[in-house]
Design a protein around this motif. Structure first.
Motif, short mmCIF file in Angstrom:
data_model
loop_
_atom_site.label_atom_id
_atom_site.label_comp_id
_atom_site.label_asym_id
_atom_site.label_seq_id
_atom_site.Cartn_x
_atom_site.Cartn_y
_atom_site.Cartn_z
N ALA A 303 0.84 -1.20 0.00
CA ALA A 303 0.00 0.00 0.00
C ALA A 303 0.88 1.25 0.00
CB ALA A 303 -0.92 -0.01 1.22
N ILE A 304 1.94 1.20 0.82
CA ILE A 304 2.85 2.34 0.88
C ILE A 304 3.53 2.54 -0.47
CG2 ILE A 304 5.00 3.16 1.91
CD1 ILE A 304 4.06 1.86 4.54
N ASP A 305 3.94 1.42 -1.08
CA ASP A 305 4.59 1.50 -2.39
C ASP A 305 3.68 2.15 -3.43
OD1 ASP A 305 6.81 0.33 -1.35
OD2 ASP A 305 6.37 -1.69 -2.10
N ARG A 306 2.42 1.80 -3.33
CA ARG A 306 1.48 2.33 -4.32
C ARG A 306 1.32 3.84 -4.15
NH1 ARG A 306 -4.30 -0.34 -5.91
NH2 ARG A 306 -5.20 1.48 -6.98
N LEU A 307 1.26 4.27 -2.90
CA LEU A 307 1.17 5.71 -2.66
C LEU A 307 2.43 6.41 -3.15
CD1 LEU A 307 -0.41 5.87 0.92
CD2 LEU A 307 -1.51 6.42 -1.26
N ARG A 308 3.55 5.73 -2.95
CA ARG A 308 4.83 6.32 -3.38
C ARG A 308 4.87 6.41 -4.90
NH1 ARG A 308 8.34 3.06 -0.95
NH2 ARG A 308 8.64 4.38 0.89
N ALA A 309 4.43 5.34 -5.55
CA ALA A 309 4.44 5.32 -7.01
C ALA A 309 3.54 6.42 -7.58
CB ALA A 309 3.96 3.95 -7.51
N ASN A 310 2.49 6.74 -6.83
CA ASN A 310 1.59 7.79 -7.30
C ASN A 310 2.08 9.18 -6.90
OD1 ASN A 310 0.06 5.81 -8.38
ND2 ASN A 310 -1.64 5.97 -6.93
N GLY A 311 3.26 9.21 -6.27
CA GLY A 311 3.86 10.50 -5.96
C GLY A 311 3.27 11.23 -4.76
N HIS A 312 2.73 10.48 -3.80
CA HIS A 312 2.09 11.13 -2.66
C HIS A 312 2.92 11.06 -1.38
CE1 HIS A 312 -1.54 11.86 -4.90
NE2 HIS A 312 -1.61 10.60 -5.25
N LEU A 313 4.13 10.53 -1.46
CA LEU A 313 4.94 10.39 -0.25
C LEU A 313 6.18 11.28 -0.31
CD1 LEU A 313 4.91 6.53 0.42
CD2 LEU A 313 3.28 8.29 1.14
N TYR A 314 6.64 11.68 0.85
CA TYR A 314 7.91 12.39 0.93
C TYR A 314 8.55 12.08 2.27
CZ TYR A 314 5.40 15.81 3.85
OH TYR A 314 4.66 16.41 4.83
#
Length: 586
Positions: A303-314
């Motif tokens: 789930a975290i990876d998916r958010l990261r892939a969508n550019g929502h993590l920093y």
RNA sequence: GCCCCGGUAGCUCAGUGGAUAGAGCAUCCGCCUCCUAAGCGGAAGGCCGCAGGUUCGAUUCCUGCCCGGGGCGCCA
């Protein structure tokens, strides 16, 4: 029935459009509603008033034009224009009586889908942390969720009921620690107990179990336990830091194996208790979903990876953040802490994703009103995944306040002195508890009157409805004492004899049941069903008082028996949907 | 400071755009030689918090205000 008239109206509007009486454009959704009074017929529509302006003619005149173009129906007896421009529909007597046969034929399937939606829903409710017994607040979510699930199912949705077991994380560590400390106490060690530990009596019970199995195997001296710990709140220190240090000490002394013993003893004991409590309350689940298993499966990471892939993590200050503020939340949320551990929020988000991945079109959460902060952040997460946030639906349960002798019977979780769901059930009974919990709208504060719920009197709405059911059963018992038997076929052939106003009223109420189920499902409002059942019971009681059912005349007797049998079916299945018993005698 | 829920009969609450605003309890008056009186019939009780707006029509939708209840302020 309602759909039939809607179809007639729709046809008529089509002709009006063809004849150029109403201008092209999209016609309004047809509004057809039950009348409040039978002098206005069974159904009424306001289309003429809604369209009057566009058509450039007075509503009553337009209503006449609509009626004029209405296809003939053998179910409609007459139509009238009334008031400012309502079109009232009066039904044929045989149309009214047909509901009786329908109920007798369908049994507890009556009330089923008005519209075939078949939407698949995962419905989550209660999901209390397994750190202690359920209390009366959880009870409301339990009664509500269980009833809603039943209603959605009957209304044609595919429903899966889920309980999210929070068997991971710091709260569970504190729980395991609490059990160990009580265990040490039972072993005779004098160790202090932290204020923010779990202080309930049940912790001793679990400690007893562990000691019964392992004896003093996990005993350590109080000095060894306390050596070098930061100051507790009593000594001016921080309670949270202190308890975390205690947990670390426990892990150190007990090692992974020992800590797991206390952890599992606590989890198994408390979760087992919760499951039993809910089952006894008639609250069931299709799936108990473990947070631990979710994490172990790698779903949290995915789930975290998916958010990261969508550019929502920093990354900031060593922690990984989800940019929720860009998606409607008030601030950003940590998903991976500085220490590398994922947060509860990360698990919650992964669980939501799992619901979608398992193929559900919609995820409904029943949460306590204190969780309203979840709404924005979970919706943000849904968008972060690139999903439609409307597939997520959070229903907040307002609080229930218990009253005894007209005064608040308050509970406080802090002191460990709280009213448990089990205590409530034992005091007022499952039937009253289930009914009172859902009697009010979920977004309404609930005043739970313990004295009223317990009273075995006419003041109690539960008994009022159950009594209607029991009375019908009683009539049937009396019939069995007589020489005759009920003959359904004779009754069906004699439906034309049911002309008393009380009978018509009862039939009208029966035919409203599918509409009630449909509304209760769409609006997520089981309380509508509770009110409906009360009204149905009123009709039955009034009928019972006004007329004799077991009359000599065979045709009339059987027709009336068909009617009250249909009423019994609807009362019975309605109560069952709410998790309330339908006794045959009282 | 921000957010959520509510304000309707004396009390507890239904009523999410329609006709005369409903129910239970409490109060008052009636009804058991008759299938369970845990029942029924009747009476009384209302500026639908206030002010604007949208609408043919607002208790219902929008805005503001007033009054309650609860939550949050990097912890889930």
């Amino acid at each position: 029935m309602k759909e039939h008239i809607e179809e007639l109206l729709s046809q008529s509007l089509h002709y009006l459009l063809r004849d150029g009486i109403i201008p092209p454009g999209q016609p309004p959704a047809i509004q057809l509603e039950r009348t409040k009074s039978s002098e206005h017929g069974e159904f009424a529509s306001n289309v003429a008033m809604v369209l009057a302006k566009q058509a450039g003619m007075p509503p009553r005149e337009l209503a006449a034009a609509i009626i004029d173009r209405m296809p003939k129906s053998h179910q409609v007896a007459k139509m009238e224009i009334a008031g400012p421009g309502f079109i009232n529909f009066f039904l044929q007597h045989i149309t009214l009586t047909s509901v009786i046969n329908e109920v007798l034929r369908k049994g507890d399937q009556f009330g089923g889908p008005l519209h075939r939606s078949g939407e698949s829903i995962t419905l989550e409710y209660v999901s209390a942390n397994p750190t202690g017994p359920l209390h009366v607040g959880h009870g409301r979510g339990a009664a509500y969720g269980a009833s809603l699930g039943n209603i959605l199912h009957l209304a044609g949705y595919r429903v899966q009921r889920e309980y999210y077991v929070n068997d991971n994380g710091r709260q569970m560590d504190i729980l395991a620690l609490s059990v160990w400390l009580r265990y040490l106490e039972l072993c005779g060690e004098e160790v202090g107990f932290p204020e923010n530990g779990y202080r309930g009596e049940y912790i001793y019970d679990i400690a007893h179990l562990v000691r019964g199995e392992y004896g003093d195997k996990w005993r350590f001296g109080s000095v060894e336990v306390a050596d070098g710990l930061p100051p507790g709140p009593g000594a001016g220190g921080d309670g949270e830091i202190y308890i975390d240090a205690l947990i670390a000490r426990a892990r150190e002394l007990l090692a992974a194996t020992g800590f797991a013993v206390f952890f599992k003893a606590a989890l198994n004991s408390i979760l087992g208790d919760i499951k039993e409590d809910l089952a006894d309350f008639g609250v069931v689940y299709d799936l108990w979903f473990s947070e631990k298993a979710l994490e172990d499966s790698g779903a949290v990471q995915r789930a975290i990876d998916r958010l990261r892939a969508n550019g929502h993590l920093y990354v900031k200050d060593g922690a990984t953040w989800f940019r929720a503020s860009a998606l409607g939340d008030e601030k950003d949320r940590v998903v991976i802490r500085e220490n590398g551990r994922t947060t509860y929020f990360a698990s919650d988000v992964a669980y939501f994703l799992s619901k979608l991945e398992r193929g559900f079109q919609r995820a409904i959460y029943v949460l306590g009103a204190d969780h309203h902060g979840y709404v924005a952040r979970l919706r943000a997460a849904a968008q972060g995944f690139g999903e439609d946030p409307d597939r997520l639906e959070i229903l907040l349960m307002q609080f229930a306040i218990l009253y005894r002798n007209g005064e608040k019977a308050q509970m406080s979780t802090r002191s460990g002195q709280f009213v448990t769901l089990r205590e409530l059930r034992e005091e007022v009974g499952n039937d009253a508890a289930r009914f009172f919990y859902i009697m009010r709208s979920h977004d309404q504060h609930l005043d739970f009157d313990l004295d009223l719920a317990k009273s075995r009197s006419n003041e109690n709405p539960v008994y009022y409805i159950q009594y209607a059911h029991a009375r019908i059963c009683s009539v049937l018992r009396n019939l069995a004492q007589m020489d005759t038997r009920h003959n359904q076929a004779i009754g069906e052939a004699a439906m034309n004899l049911l002309t008393e106003e009380h009978e018509l009223q009862l039939m009208r109420s029966l035919s409203r049941f599918p509409e009630c189920i449909d509304s209760a499902a769409r609006l997520r409002s089981p309380h509508l069903l509770a009110h409906y059942l009360h009204a149905l019971a009123t009709d039955l009681h009034a009928y019972y008082n006004a007329h004799q059912f077991l009359v000599d005349e065979e045709n009339l007797r059987n027709a009336r028996l068909n009617l009250i049998l249909a009423a019994r079916i609807v009362l019975g299945s309605g109560l069952k949907l709410l998790g309330v018993s339908a006794p045959e005698e009282m």
